[in-house]
Motif scaffolding. Structure first.
Motif, PDB file in Angstrom:
ATOM      1  N   ARG A 116       1.749  11.306   1.678  1.00 45.37           N
ATOM      2  CA  ARG A 116       0.824  12.284   0.722  1.00 45.37           C
ATOM      3  C   ARG A 116       1.783  13.030  -0.280  1.00 45.37           C
ATOM      4  O   ARG A 116       1.322  13.434  -1.476  1.00 45.37           O
ATOM      5  N   GLU A 117       3.208  12.800   0.064  1.00 47.23           N
ATOM      6  CA  GLU A 117       4.127  13.470  -1.212  1.00 47.23           C
ATOM      7  C   GLU A 117       3.963  12.552  -2.325  1.00 47.23           C
ATOM      8  O   GLU A 117       4.111  12.998  -3.591  1.00 47.23           O
ATOM      9  N   THR A 118       3.569  11.347  -2.203  1.00 47.76           N
ATOM     10  CA  THR A 118       3.387  10.394  -3.589  1.00 47.76           C
ATOM     11  C   THR A 118       1.975  10.674  -3.922  1.00 47.76           C
ATOM     12  O   THR A 118       1.767   9.950  -5.275  1.00 47.76           O
ATOM     13  N   LEU A 119       1.143  11.036  -3.292  1.00 44.81           N
ATOM     14  CA  LEU A 119      -0.345  11.392  -3.893  1.00 44.81           C
ATOM     15  C   LEU A 119      -0.015  12.534  -4.667  1.00 44.81           C
ATOM     16  O   LEU A 119      -0.513  12.993  -5.908  1.00 44.81           O
ATOM     17  N   ARG A 120       0.743  13.463  -4.171  1.00 42.82           N
ATOM     18  CA  ARG A 120       1.009  14.873  -5.111  1.00 42.82           C
ATOM     19  C   ARG A 120       1.731  14.576  -6.180  1.00 42.82           C
ATOM     20  O   ARG A 120       1.562  15.038  -7.343  1.00 42.82           O
ATOM     21  N   ASP A 121       2.821  13.732  -6.145  1.00 40.03           N
ATOM     22  CA  ASP A 121       3.810  13.181  -7.582  1.00 40.03           C
ATOM     23  C   ASP A 121       4.226  11.696  -7.111  1.00 40.03           C
ATOM     24  O   ASP A 121       5.164  11.194  -6.714  1.00 40.03           O
ATOM     25  N   PRO A 122       3.234  10.652  -8.098  1.00 38.38           N
ATOM     26  CA  PRO A 122       3.548   9.562  -7.691  1.00 38.38           C
ATOM     27  C   PRO A 122       4.844   9.077  -8.231  1.00 38.38           C
ATOM     28  O   PRO A 122       5.301   7.758  -8.045  1.00 38.38           O
ATOM     29  N   ASN A 123       5.546   9.940  -9.171  1.00 31.55           N
ATOM     30  CA  ASN A 123       6.932   9.528  -9.566  1.00 31.55           C
ATOM     31  C   ASN A 123       8.117   9.996  -8.658  1.00 31.55           C
ATOM     32  O   ASN A 123       9.189  10.093  -8.858  1.00 31.55           O
ATOM     33  N   PHE A 124       7.444  10.370  -7.305  1.00 30.36           N
ATOM     34  CA  PHE A 124       8.579  10.764  -6.159  1.00 30.36           C
ATOM     35  C   PHE A 124       9.846   9.940  -6.014  1.00 30.36           C
ATOM     36  O   PHE A 124      10.941  10.484  -6.234  1.00 30.36           O
ATOM     37  N   PRO A 125       9.799   8.456  -6.146  1.00 26.74           N
ATOM     38  CA  PRO A 125      10.935   7.807  -6.260  1.00 26.74           C
ATOM     39  C   PRO A 125      11.941   7.952  -7.406  1.00 26.74           C
ATOM     40  O   PRO A 125      13.146   8.147  -7.042  1.00 26.74           O
ATOM     41  N   ILE A 126      11.335   8.122  -8.360  1.00 28.00           N
ATOM     42  CA  ILE A 126      12.189   8.679  -9.737  1.00 28.00           C
ATOM     43  C   ILE A 126      12.880  10.054  -9.521  1.00 28.00           C
ATOM     44  O   ILE A 126      14.029  10.201  -9.725  1.00 28.00           O
ATOM     45  N   ARG A 127      11.894  10.801  -8.867  1.00 26.76           N
ATOM     46  CA  ARG A 127      12.717  12.349  -8.581  1.00 26.76           C
ATOM     47  C   ARG A 127      13.797  12.128  -7.599  1.00 26.76           C
ATOM     48  O   ARG A 127      14.757  12.865  -7.590  1.00 26.76           O
ATOM     49  N   ALA A 128      13.564  11.298  -6.548  1.00 25.24           N
ATOM     50  CA  ALA A 128      14.548  11.125  -5.527  1.00 25.24           C
ATOM     51  C   ALA A 128      15.852  10.539  -6.104  1.00 25.24           C
ATOM     52  O   ALA A 128      16.833  11.011  -5.839  1.00 25.24           O
ATOM     53  N   ALA A 129      15.584   9.917  -6.906  1.00 28.36           N
ATOM     54  CA  ALA A 129      16.939   9.136  -7.743  1.00 28.36           C
ATOM     55  C   ALA A 129      17.650   9.974  -8.516  1.00 28.36           C
ATOM     56  O   ALA A 129      18.857  10.287  -8.398  1.00 28.36           O
ATOM     57  N   ASP A 130      17.022  10.823  -9.194  1.00 26.13           N
ATOM     58  CA  ASP A 130      17.656  12.021  -9.967  1.00 26.13           C
ATOM     59  C   ASP A 130      18.466  12.995  -8.913  1.00 26.13           C
ATOM     60  O   ASP A 130      19.522  13.386  -8.940  1.00 26.13           O
ATOM     61  N   ALA A 131      17.751  13.241  -7.847  1.00 28.39           N
ATOM     62  CA  ALA A 131      18.101  14.353  -6.981  1.00 28.39           C
ATOM     63  C   ALA A 131      19.386  13.905  -6.323  1.00 28.39           C
ATOM     64  O   ALA A 131      20.316  14.546  -5.766  1.00 28.39           O
ATOM     65  N   LEU A 132      19.592  12.438  -6.068  1.00 31.80           N
ATOM     66  CA  LEU A 132      20.692  12.024  -5.289  1.00 31.80           C
ATOM     67  C   LEU A 132      21.533  11.354  -6.473  1.00 31.80           C
ATOM     68  O   LEU A 132      22.430  10.850  -5.942  1.00 31.80           O
ATOM     69  N   ARG A 133      21.330  11.752  -7.636  1.00 31.06           N
ATOM     70  CA  ARG A 133      22.272  11.223  -8.685  1.00 31.06           C
ATOM     71  C   ARG A 133      22.387   9.512  -8.684  1.00 31.06           C
ATOM     72  O   ARG A 133      23.419   9.198  -8.669  1.00 31.06           O
ATOM     73  N   TYR A 134      21.254   8.959  -8.489  1.00 27.53           N
ATOM     74  CA  TYR A 134      21.377   7.540  -8.499  1.00 27.53           C
ATOM     75  C   TYR A 134      20.861   7.148  -9.987  1.00 27.53           C
ATOM     76  O   TYR A 134      19.832   7.707 -10.267  1.00 27.53           O
ATOM     77  N   ARG A 135      21.356   6.152 -10.323  1.00 26.01           N
ATOM     78  CA  ARG A 135      21.057   5.748 -11.803  1.00 26.01           C
ATOM     79  C   ARG A 135      20.074   4.630 -11.752  1.00 26.01           C
ATOM     80  O   ARG A 135      20.460   3.550 -11.404  1.00 26.01           O
ATOM     81  N   MET A 136      18.697   5.166 -11.551  1.00 26.86           N
ATOM     82  CA  MET A 136      17.700   4.045 -11.660  1.00 26.86           C
ATOM     83  C   MET A 136      17.353   3.370 -12.770  1.00 26.86           C
ATOM     84  O   MET A 136      17.153   4.043 -13.912  1.00 26.86           O
ATOM     85  N   SER A 137      17.730   2.128 -12.761  1.00 24.77           N
ATOM     86  CA  SER A 137      17.782   1.082 -14.012  1.00 24.77           C
ATOM     87  C   SER A 137      15.935   0.907 -14.169  1.00 24.77           C
ATOM     88  O   SER A 137      15.993   0.428 -15.383  1.00 24.77           O
TER      89      SER A 137
END
Ligand SMILES: Cc1cc2nc3c(=O)[nH]c(=O)nc-3n(C[C@H](O)[C@H](O)[C@H](O)COP(=O)(O)O)c2cc1C
Length: 359
Positions: free
Chosen positions: A327-348
């Motif tokens: 459901r969180e990805t229905l609210r925000d399909p960009n959740f993985p990008i947001r998670a990468a930002d929160a965890l300071r992971y440089r998502m290529s």
């Protein structure tokens, strides 16, 4: 900061770019009632792939018309459906994600109204596209029609329907397949003593109640060959006295491992309506961890995991190998990008045109 969530995972040589996967989520959006995916499904699944998930799994897809939950479900019993899916898997691949599909038969919970909007009581009548549901035993799910018990002679046809749908899924470009054995649908209803009171080779002992699922696993594996990862979604418990439970799920997962299943997707419930479920963040995680430890198979966990650090911790502590976020990805399909930002992971693999939004 650890980035376990963004470590690739390889199953049978197929590499998912990270551990945030999209679980199957029914859309009930096939208005033509022919099981053929539409632009909605392309847009919906495509946006989830664009959002950075490792694997995007298409919803419970009927292996036969009467195996759909609602008349508006997707299906994979003919080549028109497979052709329409090919467009979707192709787009998912352009986004660097893998495409998975959940193959399903809804059993005694079939022919119900779609899961949103106005929902009358009971089953969908024939004049609205409904049908007579079938099941392990003539025991109704609360509020629904009594299913017609499948005869032992009909079961090979169900097995073959899963195998044929699996073949079409591969032709349509899917990278990973999942068999739906959870949530009270046909295969779960065979597993649970509360919904299976058969006296033939498919009822009684745990081995007998598991027989249909194991036959389907074997037939699907034979249909797809050795290179495609095969998952099974289970309900780890019915949350009900005398029902399906964790010790039986552990036994089953040993069998599934022997029969070439690569990962168990651990959910719970759905077979009995009025039960108390202690819903809360990660409430199904302990089941996944127990199954992982007992079976030695990778597991995915699902259920109210909607916070990046929570997801990271689950993978970093090896409580599960994959976190499915619904459901969180229905609210925000960009959740993985947001998670990468929160965890300071440089998502290529952030989409190029969106880069300026994340500077
Ligand atoms: C709209 C919707 C449709 C769903 N459809 C399916 C489905 O097709 N197959 C399935 O196994 N689970 C289905 N589920 C359950 C999800 O896959 C997931 O297990 C559940 O939502 C809990 O995860 P969450 O808290 O991250 O949403 C559905 C859930 C939602 C919200």
């Amino acid at each position: 900061m650890s980035h376990a969530l963004f470590e690739p995972l390889t199953l049978r040589g197929v590499e998912a770019r990270n551990r945030i996967w999209i679980p199957p989520m029914c859309q009930y959006m096939v208005d033509a009632q022919d099981g053929v995916p539409t632009d909605w499904h392309l847009m919906h699944l495509g946006s989830l792939a664009r959002g950075g998930a490792g694997v995007v799994m298409a919803e419970a897809t009927g292996v036969a018309p009467e195996g759909r939950i609602s008349p508006q479900d997707l299906g994979l019993w003919n080549d028109d459906q497979a052709a329409a899916f090919a467009r979707i898997t192709s787009f998912i691949h352009t986004q660097g994600a893998l495409a998975a599909i959940q193959l399903a038969h809804a059993g005694r919970k079939a022919s119900t109204w779609r899961g949103w909007g106005e929902r009358p009581e009971g089953n969908v009548p024939v004049e609205h596209g409904g049908w007579q549901p079938v099941g392990a035993s003539p025991i109704a799910f609360t509020g629904l029609a009594e299913p017609r018990e499948l005869t032992v002679h009909e079961l090979p046809g169900i097995v073959e329907a899963f195998a044929a749908a699996a073949r079409r899924a591969i032709a349509a470009g899917f990278d990973i397949l999942e068999i739906h054995a959870a949530h009270g649908y046909l295969l779960h209803s065979f597993l649970s003593p509360l919904s299976n009171q058969r006296t033939d080779a498919y009822g009684g002992s745990l081995e007998n109640r598991s027989r249909l699922l194991i036959e389907i696993v074997d037939a699907v594996r034979a249909a797809i060959g050795d290179d495609i990862p095969l998952l099974v979604r289970v309900s780890a418990t019915d949350w009900a006295e005398g029902g399906w439970d964790l010790p039986q799920t552990v036994e089953l997962s040993h069998m599934l491992r022997e029969h070439s299943v690569d990962m168990i997707d651990v959910s719970s419930g759905g077979n009995i309506l009025h039960v108390k479920i202690p819903v809360g963040p990660g409430y199904q995680l302990a089941f996944a961890t127990a199954i992982r430890e007992a079976s030695g198979l990778p597991v995915s966990t699902v259920g109210m995991i909607d916070e990046p650090f929570q997801a990271e911790q689950i993978v970093a502590l090896e409580q599960a190998d994959v976190v499915m976020v619904g459901r969180e990805t229905l609210r925000d399909p960009n959740f993985p990008i947001r998670a990468a930002d929160a965890l300071r992971y440089r998502m290529s693999y952030k989409p190029g045109p969106y880069e300026r939004a994340y500077r």
